[in-house]
Enzyme design. Structure first.
Site, PDB file in Angstrom:
ATOM      1  N   GLU A  62      26.873  23.046  49.790  1.00  0.00           N
ATOM      2  CA  GLU A  62      26.617  24.371  50.733  1.00  0.00           C
ATOM      3  C   GLU A  62      26.069  25.361  49.725  1.00  0.00           C
ATOM      4  OE1 GLU A  62      29.516  24.590  53.977  1.00  0.00           O
ATOM      5  OE2 GLU A  62      30.681  25.420  52.416  1.00  0.00           O
TER       6      GLU A  62
ATOM      7  N   GLU B 107      33.547  30.810  49.591  1.00  0.00           N
ATOM      8  CA  GLU B 107      34.419  32.168  49.516  1.00  0.00           C
ATOM      9  C   GLU B 107      35.524  32.187  48.536  1.00  0.00           C
ATOM     10  OE1 GLU B 107      34.391  31.984  53.674  1.00  0.00           O
ATOM     11  OE2 GLU B 107      32.207  31.873  53.572  1.00  0.00           O
TER      12      GLU B 107
ATOM     13  N   HIS C  96      35.623  25.977  48.446  1.00  0.00           N
ATOM     14  CA  HIS C  96      34.682  26.798  49.226  1.00  0.00           C
ATOM     15  C   HIS C  96      34.019  27.915  48.456  1.00  0.00           C
ATOM     16  CE1 HIS C  96      32.908  29.076  52.618  1.00  0.00           C
ATOM     17  NE2 HIS C  96      32.821  27.915  53.175  1.00  0.00           N
TER      18      HIS C  96
ATOM     19  N   GLY D  11      26.579  31.693  56.311  1.00  0.00           N
ATOM     20  CA  GLY D  11      26.621  32.867  57.190  1.00  0.00           C
ATOM     21  C   GLY D  11      25.711  33.902  57.167  1.00  0.00           C
TER      22      GLY D  11
ATOM     23  N   SER E 204      24.898  27.781  57.697  1.00  0.00           N
ATOM     24  CA  SER E 204      24.353  28.169  58.965  1.00  0.00           C
ATOM     25  C   SER E 204      23.732  27.007  59.566  1.00  0.00           C
ATOM     26  CB  SER E 204      22.781  29.396  58.569  1.00  0.00           C
ATOM     27  OG  SER E 204      23.208  30.344  57.794  1.00  0.00           O
TER      28      SER E 204
ATOM     29  N   ASN F 125      34.982  24.756  59.965  1.00  0.00           N
ATOM     30  CA  ASN F 125      35.448  25.657  59.028  1.00  0.00           C
ATOM     31  C   ASN F 125      35.487  27.061  59.851  1.00  0.00           C
ATOM     32  OD1 ASN F 125      36.421  27.265  57.197  1.00  0.00           O
ATOM     33  ND2 ASN F 125      34.756  27.053  55.794  1.00  0.00           N
ATOM     34  N   TRP F 126      36.884  27.322  60.432  1.00  0.00           N
ATOM     35  CA  TRP F 126      37.106  28.555  61.318  1.00  0.00           C
ATOM     36  C   TRP F 126      37.263  29.696  60.310  1.00  0.00           C
ATOM     37  CZ3 TRP F 126      41.417  26.686  65.362  1.00  0.00           C
ATOM     38  CH2 TRP F 126      40.936  25.785  66.142  1.00  0.00           C
ATOM     39  N   LYS F 127      37.325  29.478  58.982  1.00  0.00           N
ATOM     40  CA  LYS F 127      37.577  30.748  58.215  1.00  0.00           C
ATOM     41  C   LYS F 127      38.737  31.584  59.005  1.00  0.00           C
ATOM     42  CE  LYS F 127      32.959  30.208  56.816  1.00  0.00           C
ATOM     43  NZ  LYS F 127      31.597  30.841  56.207  1.00  0.00           N
TER      44      LYS F 127
ATOM     45  N   GLY G  26      30.541  26.667  60.054  1.00  0.00           N
ATOM     46  CA  GLY G  26      31.412  27.919  60.072  1.00  0.00           C
ATOM     47  C   GLY G  26      31.288  28.465  61.448  1.00  0.00           C
ATOM     48  N   GLY G  27      30.110  29.524  61.669  1.00  0.00           N
ATOM     49  CA  GLY G  27      30.174  30.515  62.788  1.00  0.00           C
ATOM     50  C   GLY G  27      29.900  29.716  63.931  1.00  0.00           C
TER      51      GLY G  27
HETATM   52  P1  PGA Z   1      28.421  29.003  58.263  1.00  0.00           P
HETATM   53  O1  PGA Z   1      29.536  28.707  57.347  1.00  0.00           O
HETATM   54  O2  PGA Z   1      28.160  27.698  59.323  1.00  0.00           O
HETATM   55  O3  PGA Z   1      28.877  30.059  59.109  1.00  0.00           O
HETATM   56  O4  PGA Z   1      27.218  29.522  57.613  1.00  0.00           O
HETATM   57  C1  PGA Z   1      29.417  27.470  56.815  1.00  0.00           C
HETATM   58  C2  PGA Z   1      30.928  27.363  55.607  1.00  0.00           C
HETATM   59  O5  PGA Z   1      30.881  28.329  55.096  1.00  0.00           O
HETATM   60  O6  PGA Z   1      31.602  26.365  55.437  1.00  0.00           O
END
Ligand code: PGA
Length: 253
Positions: free
Chosen positions: A172, A100, A98, A178, A214, A9-11, A235-236
């Protein structure tokens, strides 16, 4: 057994030129492995670049998806992307709900249900994200929150078991996203078992359930050693193509 899913997930990162460069590097670093698939969720502006790059490689272990969709197929919804439009740009999957979207943009449980239906209607695989806030976990409400989110998005009369088999669920915990603070494999497995039993009650034993929050090169092996986990949503640690290729290659035994 279905292949494990490693989803990136590149956000809000990597525009079209950066996305093209990313795909080139990733493809050079990652040879297909039979037991795993790699899914990419770039920002909508980069979807066509990613989907085109993956399609040119002619590999069916690689999937492009969209980070969010509107539930209507078209219309006066400035700034929104619909499932059919994402599909035209090459998406085969869509993240729905998601954290967010839920907690930064105020997406409701009801909206997630409409989005799951819209994704399925456009032949996109919905990846429904569920998970509790820290305060909810501390109040002992984790399983109740996850159940409520599953019911709203996948429950009721809306989806029968054949359709549920085509859905992916991602657990999640919001406090782990994050933050560098991930759930232990045992924490994750407990909630995964709960999600699995909710699905099994509806005849959908084979629906894949991913873990996210994470996930990194350091903890992915321990997490995927739990048989309850069918993959990870990252994500990250997915933003660097070489690091991501390494994580996918070494993340499972
Ligand atoms: P993260 O994000 O790996 O940076 O914690 C995961 C996500 O939001 O899908």
């Amino acid at each position: 057994m279905k292949p494990l899913v490693f989803a990136a997930n590149w956000k809000m990162h990597l525009g079209p030129p950066e996305a093209r460069e990313y795909v080139t590097t990733f493809l050079a670093r990652y040879r297909p492995l039979r037991d795993r698939e790699v899914w990419f969720f770039p920002p909508a502006v980069s979807l066509e670049a990613v989907a085109g790059g993956l399609a040119a490689a002619g590999r069916d272990d690689l999937v492009a998806g969209v980070q969010d969709i509107h539930w209507e197929p078209r219309g006066a919804f400035t700034g929104a992307v619909s499932a059919p439009l994402a599909s035209q740009a090459g998406a085969r999957a869509a993240l729905v709900g998601h954290s967010e979207r839920r907690h930064v943009f105020g997406e409701t449980d009801q909206a997630t249900g409409r989005k799951v239906a819209a994704a399925l209607g456009a032949a996109l695989t919905p990846v429904l994200c569920v998970g509790e806030l820290l305060a909810e976990r501390e109040a002992g409400q984790t399983l109740a929150v996850v159940t409520r989110q599953l019911e709203a998005a996948l429950g009721g009369e809306r989806l029968d078991h054949a359709v549920l088999a085509d859905v992916v669920v991602a657990y999640e915990p919001v406090w782990a996203i994050g933050t560098g603070r991930n759930a232990t494999p045992q924490d994750a497995a407990l909630v995964h078992r709960h999600i699995r039993s909710w699905l099994v009650q509806r005849g959908a034993a084979r629906t894949r359930v991913l873990y996210g929050g994470s996930v990194s090169n350091k903890n992915v092996g321990g997490l995927l050693a739990e048989r309850e986990l069918d993959g990870v949503l990252v994500g990250g640690a997915s933003l660097d193509p070489a690091g991501w290729a390494e994580l996918v290659r070494t993340g499972a035994a």
